[in-house]
Design a protein around this motif. Structure first.
Motif, PDB file in Angstrom:
ATOM      1  N   ARG A 139       1.041  -1.430  -0.159  1.00 27.50           N
ATOM      2  CA  ARG A 139      -0.095  -0.084  -0.214  1.00 27.50           C
ATOM      3  C   ARG A 139       0.433   1.240   0.249  1.00 27.50           C
ATOM      4  NH1 ARG A 139      -4.618  -3.342   2.530  1.00 27.50           N
ATOM      5  NH2 ARG A 139      -5.938  -2.686   1.775  1.00 27.50           N
ATOM      6  N   PRO A 140       0.178   2.099  -0.514  1.00 23.80           N
ATOM      7  CA  PRO A 140       1.403   3.616  -0.449  1.00 23.80           C
ATOM      8  C   PRO A 140       1.528   3.913   0.663  1.00 23.80           C
ATOM      9  CG  PRO A 140      -0.931   4.046  -1.808  1.00 23.80           C
ATOM     10  CD  PRO A 140      -0.792   2.639  -1.110  1.00 23.80           C
ATOM     11  N   SER A 141       0.775   3.939   1.786  1.00 21.06           N
ATOM     12  CA  SER A 141       1.677   3.809   3.531  1.00 21.06           C
ATOM     13  C   SER A 141       1.665   2.885   4.010  1.00 21.06           C
ATOM     14  CB  SER A 141       0.332   4.956   3.845  1.00 21.06           C
ATOM     15  OG  SER A 141      -0.441   6.298   3.888  1.00 21.06           O
ATOM     16  N   CYS A 142       2.106   1.433   3.737  1.00 21.58           N
ATOM     17  CA  CYS A 142       2.305   0.884   4.401  1.00 21.58           C
ATOM     18  C   CYS A 142       2.695  -0.613   3.828  1.00 21.58           C
ATOM     19  CB  CYS A 142       1.277  -0.312   6.282  1.00 21.58           C
ATOM     20  SG  CYS A 142       0.087  -0.591   4.884  1.00 21.58           S
ATOM     21  N   ASN A 143       3.625  -1.399   4.330  1.00 24.25           N
ATOM     22  CA  ASN A 143       3.819  -3.067   3.138  1.00 24.25           C
ATOM     23  C   ASN A 143       4.095  -3.701   4.305  1.00 24.25           C
ATOM     24  OD1 ASN A 143       6.498  -3.091   3.100  1.00 24.25           O
ATOM     25  ND2 ASN A 143       6.386  -1.248   2.645  1.00 24.25           N
ATOM     26  N   LEU A 144       3.068  -4.964   3.937  1.00 27.84           N
ATOM     27  CA  LEU A 144       4.274  -6.330   4.744  1.00 27.84           C
ATOM     28  C   LEU A 144       4.623  -7.807   4.145  1.00 27.84           C
ATOM     29  CD1 LEU A 144       1.861  -8.708   4.966  1.00 27.84           C
ATOM     30  CD2 LEU A 144       0.760  -7.167   6.361  1.00 27.84           C
ATOM     31  N   ARG A 145       5.520  -8.032   4.244  1.00 28.50           N
ATOM     32  CA  ARG A 145       5.874  -9.441   3.631  1.00 28.50           C
ATOM     33  C   ARG A 145       5.862 -11.379   4.696  1.00 28.50           C
ATOM     34  NH1 ARG A 145      11.240 -10.181  -0.057  1.00 28.50           N
ATOM     35  NH2 ARG A 145      10.658 -11.845  -1.449  1.00 28.50           N
ATOM     36  N   TYR A 146       5.660 -11.557   4.635  1.00 33.01           N
ATOM     37  CA  TYR A 146       6.224 -12.869   4.759  1.00 33.01           C
ATOM     38  C   TYR A 146       6.732 -14.381   4.331  1.00 33.01           C
ATOM     39  CZ  TYR A 146       1.246 -14.524   3.505  1.00 33.01           C
ATOM     40  OH  TYR A 146       0.481 -14.286   2.707  1.00 33.01           O
ATOM     41  N   GLU A 147       7.317 -14.889   4.828  1.00 35.61           N
ATOM     42  CA  GLU A 147       8.245 -16.254   3.785  1.00 35.61           C
ATOM     43  C   GLU A 147       8.604 -17.225   4.705  1.00 35.61           C
ATOM     44  OE1 GLU A 147       7.861 -15.894   0.819  1.00 35.61           O
ATOM     45  OE2 GLU A 147       8.108 -13.934  -0.356  1.00 35.61           O
ATOM     46  N   ALA A 148       8.692 -17.911   3.802  1.00 28.66           N
ATOM     47  CA  ALA A 148       9.308 -19.095   4.934  1.00 28.66           C
ATOM     48  C   ALA A 148      10.841 -19.421   5.184  1.00 28.66           C
ATOM     49  CB  ALA A 148       8.994 -20.610   4.216  1.00 28.66           C
ATOM     50  N   GLY A 149      11.187 -18.419   4.540  1.00 31.24           N
ATOM     51  CA  GLY A 149      12.899 -18.329   4.508  1.00 31.24           C
ATOM     52  C   GLY A 149      13.623 -16.838   4.999  1.00 31.24           C
ATOM     53  N   LEU A 150      14.713 -16.529   5.484  1.00 35.12           N
ATOM     54  CA  LEU A 150      15.045 -15.333   5.856  1.00 35.12           C
ATOM     55  C   LEU A 150      15.065 -14.609   4.337  1.00 35.12           C
ATOM     56  CD1 LEU A 150      15.858 -13.071   7.658  1.00 35.12           C
ATOM     57  CD2 LEU A 150      17.878 -14.483   7.379  1.00 35.12           C
ATOM     58  N   PHE A 151      14.742 -13.536   4.336  1.00 36.61           N
ATOM     59  CA  PHE A 151      14.446 -13.017   3.123  1.00 36.61           C
ATOM     60  C   PHE A 151      14.629 -11.020   3.538  1.00 36.61           C
ATOM     61  CE2 PHE A 151      10.566 -12.179   5.119  1.00 36.61           C
ATOM     62  CZ  PHE A 151      10.429 -10.911   5.026  1.00 36.61           C
ATOM     63  N   PHE A 152      15.239 -10.871   4.211  1.00 39.77           N
ATOM     64  CA  PHE A 152      15.911  -9.147   5.062  1.00 39.77           C
ATOM     65  C   PHE A 152      17.026  -9.315   6.100  1.00 39.77           C
ATOM     66  CE2 PHE A 152      12.760 -10.908   7.785  1.00 39.77           C
ATOM     67  CZ  PHE A 152      13.505 -11.116   9.099  1.00 39.77           C
ATOM     68  N   GLU A 153      17.369  -8.626   6.052  1.00 39.00           N
ATOM     69  CA  GLU A 153      19.622  -8.536   7.033  1.00 39.00           C
ATOM     70  C   GLU A 153      18.575  -8.968   8.404  1.00 39.00           C
ATOM     71  OE1 GLU A 153      21.934  -7.758   5.064  1.00 39.00           O
ATOM     72  OE2 GLU A 153      20.860  -7.076   3.473  1.00 39.00           O
ATOM     73  N   SER A 154      19.886 -10.291   8.620  1.00 37.91           N
ATOM     74  CA  SER A 154      19.912 -11.223   9.394  1.00 37.91           C
ATOM     75  C   SER A 154      20.505  -9.919  11.061  1.00 37.91           C
ATOM     76  CB  SER A 154      21.253 -11.565   9.942  1.00 37.91           C
ATOM     77  OG  SER A 154      22.143 -11.699   9.490  1.00 37.91           O
ATOM     78  N   THR A 155      20.545  -8.616  10.407  1.00 40.51           N
ATOM     79  CA  THR A 155      21.327  -8.002  11.609  1.00 40.51           C
ATOM     80  C   THR A 155      19.249  -7.289  12.902  1.00 40.51           C
ATOM     81  OG1 THR A 155      21.125  -6.246  10.067  1.00 40.51           O
ATOM     82  CG2 THR A 155      23.129  -7.385  10.757  1.00 40.51           C
ATOM     83  N   ALA A 156      18.531  -7.505  10.928  1.00 42.63           N
ATOM     84  CA  ALA A 156      16.961  -6.464  11.901  1.00 42.63           C
ATOM     85  C   ALA A 156      16.470  -7.926  12.070  1.00 42.63           C
ATOM     86  CB  ALA A 156      16.545  -6.266   9.944  1.00 42.63           C
ATOM     87  N   ASN A 157      16.965  -9.467  12.387  1.00 40.90           N
ATOM     88  CA  ASN A 157      15.764  -9.981  12.642  1.00 40.90           C
ATOM     89  C   ASN A 157      16.137 -10.573  14.684  1.00 40.90           C
ATOM     90  OD1 ASN A 157      14.534 -12.989  12.400  1.00 40.90           O
ATOM     91  ND2 ASN A 157      16.426 -14.252  12.550  1.00 40.90           N
ATOM     92  N   SER A 158      14.712 -10.889  14.752  1.00 36.21           N
ATOM     93  CA  SER A 158      14.843 -11.479  16.393  1.00 36.21           C
ATOM     94  C   SER A 158      13.659 -12.579  16.249  1.00 36.21           C
ATOM     95  CB  SER A 158      14.464 -10.224  17.507  1.00 36.21           C
ATOM     96  OG  SER A 158      12.983 -10.093  16.804  1.00 36.21           O
ATOM     97  N   LEU A 159      14.013 -13.234  17.122  1.00 36.08           N
ATOM     98  CA  LEU A 159      12.754 -14.020  17.845  1.00 36.08           C
ATOM     99  C   LEU A 159      11.052 -13.767  18.684  1.00 36.08           C
ATOM    100  CD1 LEU A 159      11.857 -17.499  17.496  1.00 36.08           C
ATOM    101  CD2 LEU A 159      12.738 -17.681  19.634  1.00 36.08           C
ATOM    102  N   VAL A 160      10.207 -13.959  17.344  1.00 34.70           N
ATOM    103  CA  VAL A 160       9.284 -13.319  18.690  1.00 34.70           C
ATOM    104  C   VAL A 160       8.509 -14.601  19.024  1.00 34.70           C
ATOM    105  CG1 VAL A 160       7.146 -12.371  17.563  1.00 34.70           C
ATOM    106  CG2 VAL A 160       8.797 -11.686  16.532  1.00 34.70           C
ATOM    107  N   ASP A 161       7.899 -14.336  20.360  1.00 35.26           N
ATOM    108  CA  ASP A 161       7.707 -15.552  21.671  1.00 35.26           C
ATOM    109  C   ASP A 161       6.656 -15.660  21.120  1.00 35.26           C
ATOM    110  OD1 ASP A 161       9.491 -16.777  22.489  1.00 35.26           O
ATOM    111  OD2 ASP A 161      10.032 -15.381  23.822  1.00 35.26           O
ATOM    112  N   ILE A 162       5.569 -16.483  20.546  1.00 35.05           N
ATOM    113  CA  ILE A 162       4.295 -17.054  19.930  1.00 35.05           C
ATOM    114  C   ILE A 162       3.118 -16.965  21.054  1.00 35.05           C
ATOM    115  CG2 ILE A 162       2.110 -17.063  18.651  1.00 35.05           C
ATOM    116  CD1 ILE A 162       3.702 -15.051  18.001  1.00 35.05           C
ATOM    117  N   PRO A 163       2.415 -16.686  22.079  1.00 33.43           N
ATOM    118  CA  PRO A 163       2.386 -17.771  23.071  1.00 33.43           C
ATOM    119  C   PRO A 163       1.256 -18.582  22.878  1.00 33.43           C
ATOM    120  CG  PRO A 163       1.490 -14.762  23.323  1.00 33.43           C
ATOM    121  CD  PRO A 163       1.740 -15.434  22.551  1.00 33.43           C
ATOM    122  N   ALA A 164       1.144 -19.403  23.473  1.00 33.40           N
ATOM    123  CA  ALA A 164       0.944 -21.291  22.812  1.00 33.40           C
ATOM    124  C   ALA A 164      -0.580 -21.235  23.226  1.00 33.40           C
ATOM    125  CB  ALA A 164       1.044 -22.119  23.701  1.00 33.40           C
TER     126      ALA A 164
END
Length: 541
Positions: free
Chosen positions: A237-262
């Motif tokens: 969109r003009p004001s925002c965007n998102l992306r999701y993949e099964a593999g790493l597609f952005f710089e590893s320095t920006a990566n972090s583990l997100v804990d999803i509550p069970a």
């Protein structure tokens, strides 16, 4: 005569069709390259001429975003260049994890793609590359949430676990929306059953506030169910965007583990033949089947005398409360009425003083105008209409003007003259002729307008020598400009205005063949939402 009426009828019909079709066209999504490296959308909000001032400002802005002289480490650029109809507003946004050099390279290539594909020279467009986005418009775009157009770009790999993915995107969206005015970006991954990972990033243009960023991303997250058919992908969109993949597609320095509550599993039903769980402390167990319920507690109801006294007290309290409420309501209504009345009187006084102030600021000296038109010489006459002649002039500062000199027996009295002055002075639109001022002296009444060099549309329609200048592109621009001017008069101006005399001779053309509606002497004001009116005189041509 018949052919001229037919031509004018078809121009009017084209204007109506343009108004009906344009909103539908603007809703279509953009186009992408075969490998979806770039997607773009060119919007028909207006068209510039190659080489004109708008085109020049556009090239300068887009070049400045990708220039090595433009230094910032947060990847967001917003700027404006030019004035009035030549003003260009532009925004560029790079993905929050890439380097400054990569950002400049992406924006440079994206600008080329955008200009190559918007071949009709539209005044508003947007391009998305995987690492960056750029957009420009002749309208204000800074700090405004813009969710259209939207582009869905699926990838080739499977990447769906709806429960984990939705939670991951929601957490990242909250982080991005909480960013500062320089960067609203978040990325990370979550682990699904079987040890597989889902990677995602979200980003807003940082000129949005927290609420608008959150709204834009929530709307995008809600579309992943229909976006990409069980695969990874992007929602742009003009004001925002998102992306999701099964593999790493952005710089590893920006990566972090997100804990999803069970998710909390539902409590299992007790098996047949087992005893129910013991009651919680402080609760009374239910009687077993086949046993008598416990005896009721003794009735401790008050005596009749005491009950009657309590009933009387309760009635007294209710009566007092009702009287107080009625009194407060009446008193508040009276105060509100007087306050509204006082404000209305003040607004009327302000409006009257504003009109007087406006009239004073627009009034020119008669000698100044007579000198500017060389004493209204025939050599400076541009034409003659029903209410008088129009002369070309030049003020002392060199500004060219058009002076409408009303004839003494024109039939346009003081009411019509003041109507045109006060009406046109409040109108500000690029497709309406601009009133510079007026002059009143004895029986002389003059209107001073901006000078429009290409005279009126009828000189091109009915003149065989000028008719060849009306190619389809020019006709389309004229039709669109007239439609925008009429739409402004009917819908978007602070006053609803019906022109009453729209014809080819009242459509003036500037040096770029942009139309400007003129001559408001017969215009009539309507209140907002009024759709009908009555007149006692014949108006128009």
């Amino acid at each position: 005569m018949g052919s001229s009426r037919s031509l004018f009828f078809f121009i009017t019909l084209a204007i109506i069709i343009l108004n009906l079709v344009a909103p539908a066209i603007s809703q279509y999504d953009g186009m992408c390259t075969e490998r979806t490296d770039y997607c773009w959308k060119c919007s028909d909000t207006g068209i510039y001429t190659p080489g004109d001032k708008y085109h020049e400002n556009l090239n300068s802005l887009l070049s400045s975003f990708s220039s090595s002289n433009t230094q910032n480490n947060y990847g967001f650029y917003n700027s404006s260049l030019g004035q009035d109809q030549n003003q260009v507003n532009a925004i560029a946004l790079c993905r929050g994890d890439i380097s400054e050099d990569s950002c400049h390279a992406c924006l440079n290539k994206s600008a080329d793609v955008l200009l190559q594909n918007c071949t009709r020279h539209q005044k508003e467009a947007i391009v998305w590359a995987e690492p960056c986005m750029a957009r420009y418009s002749n309208n204000l775009i800074f700090g405004i949430e813009q969710v259209d157009p939207v582009q869905h770009v699926p990838s080739e790999k499977y990447a769906r676990n709806d429960l984990v993915l939705t939670s991951l995107l929601a957490i990242l969206s909250d982080r991005a929306a909480s960013g500062d005015s320089l960067k609203k970006f978040a990325a990370g991954h979550a682990t699904v059953s079987g040890g597989e990972k889902i990677y995602a990033l979200v980003q807003c243009t940082p000129d949005l506030d927290k609420q608008n960023c959150s709204n834009c991303l929530k709307q995008s997250v809600s579309e992943i169910q229909t976006c990409c058919g069980g695969k990874g992908g992007r929602v742009l969109r003009p004001s925002c965007n998102l992306r999701y993949e099964a593999g790493l597609f952005f710089e590893s320095t920006a990566n972090s583990l997100v804990d999803i509550p069970a998710p909390v599993p539902p409590a299992p039903a007790p098996e047949e033949g087992t005893a129910p769980p013991p009651p919680e402390e402080g609760t009374t167990p239910a009687p077993e089947e086949g046993t008598a319920p416990p005896p009721p507690e003794e009735d401790t109801a008050p005596a009749p005398e005491e009950a009657k006294k309590k009933s009387n007290t309760k009635q007294t309290v209710i009566i007092i409360a009702v009287v107080l409420v009625v009194f407060v309501t009446i008193f508040s209504s009276i105060c509100f009425f007087y306050r509204v009345r006082k404000r209305r009187v003040k607004l009327e006084q302000d409006e009257n003083s504003e009109e007087v102030s406006l009239g004073d600021s627009l009034q020119y000296d008669f000698e100044t105008i007579r000198s500017a038109t060389d004493d209204f010489s025939d050599a400076n006459m541009l034409g003659r209409g029903g209410f008088g002649a129009v002369y070309k002039g030049r003020l002392l500062n060199g500004q060219p003007i058009a002076v409408k000199r009303l004839s003494k027996n024109s039939g346009q009295g003081d009411r019509e003259f003041k109507n045109e002055v006060m009406l046109v002075a409040q109108l500000q639109h690029r497709n309406l002729v601009r009133l510079l001022g007026f002059c009143l002296k004895a029986e002389e009444r003059l209107l001073i307008y901006e000078y429009v060099p290409n005279t009126s549309l009828d000189h091109f329609i009915f003149d065989p020598n000028n008719h060849e200048h009306l190619d389809w592109e020019t006709c389309y621009k004229i039709i669109g400009g007239i439609a925008r001017g009429i739409l402004y008069l009917h819908e978007d101006s602070r006053l609803r205005i019906i022109h009453h005399d729209l014809k080819a001779s009242n459509i003036l053309l500037d040096k770029y063949m942009n139309p400007k509606i003129a001559d408001f002497g017969m215009a009539r004001l309507f209140v907002i939402d009024q759709t009908q009116g009555h007149t006692r005189t014949v108006r128009g041509t």
